[in-house]
Design an enzyme around this catalytic site. Sequence first.
Site, short mmCIF file in Angstrom:
data_model
loop_
_atom_site.label_atom_id
_atom_site.label_comp_id
_atom_site.label_asym_id
_atom_site.label_seq_id
_atom_site.Cartn_x
_atom_site.Cartn_y
_atom_site.Cartn_z
N LEU A 193 52.96 21.36 21.21
CA LEU A 193 53.30 20.13 21.92
C LEU A 193 51.99 19.47 22.33
CD1 LEU A 193 56.17 21.31 24.32
CD2 LEU A 193 56.41 20.09 22.16
N ASP A 194 51.97 18.13 22.33
CA ASP A 194 50.80 17.42 22.82
C ASP A 194 50.51 17.84 24.26
OD1 ASP A 194 50.69 16.00 20.45
OD2 ASP A 194 51.73 14.25 21.26
N ARG A 195 49.26 17.73 24.65
CA ARG A 195 48.85 18.12 25.99
C ARG A 195 49.73 17.49 27.07
NH1 ARG A 195 42.74 18.64 27.99
NH2 ARG A 195 43.14 19.56 30.03
#
Length: 228
Positions: free
Chosen positions: A62-64
């Site tokens: 998942l993106d940050r």
Amino acid sequence: MKNKTQKLPIIYEDKDIIVIDKPAGMLSVSTDKETQNTAYRIINDYVKRKHKSNRIWIVHRLDRDTSGVMLFAKSERVKLALQDNWEEVAVGREYVALVRGRVKPMEQKITSWLKQTKSLLMYSSNKEGDGKLAITNYKVRQTTAKYSLLDISLETGRKNQIRVHMKDIGHPVLGDKKYGGDGITNPLGRLGLHASALTVKHPTTGEEMRFESNVPKCFMKIMPNLSS
């Protein structure tokens, strides 16, 4: 089965997989600048406390700034079984997105072919085959004068797919400086994207399993009458 590390809620764990509820602002894996406070490092340390030979493997990311459901494998065999067949194994990938403006139509399938610039930004091409096929389905759950909350399901899992597609339809994800929200006030204080559910076929049993994460409370402050 619910458990909790010092920093990360664990949604489910068995001998093959471990599923967490990642908070926004935490990297999935290490970078040159951050090696300690990552989901991978925290969960790897957690399993090693049970036995020093234990470790985990990355299956997806998942993106940050995206929160929600994330799955790790507990052996390389399981990692390969999941990752090599992710499009077939991950039978349901659901998100909630808080975006700018009143979205119309109320329900839509967005299809494009995603490409990447030299600066690593993703963008859409409408030319068939010109990039990687990306399909995003959304349904409007709730709207206000300024924002819409969308239930999103993915048919493909490309890098930054939801964020690019929301920009494409003129309703960027709230707080998304990378794709359409730069310089705009963000009352949310984070990216308005949350991985709310993941349905996978278990790599050993073949059983279809669904893992869920509640809508973040900060979303509810912006959208009246919203429930998790």
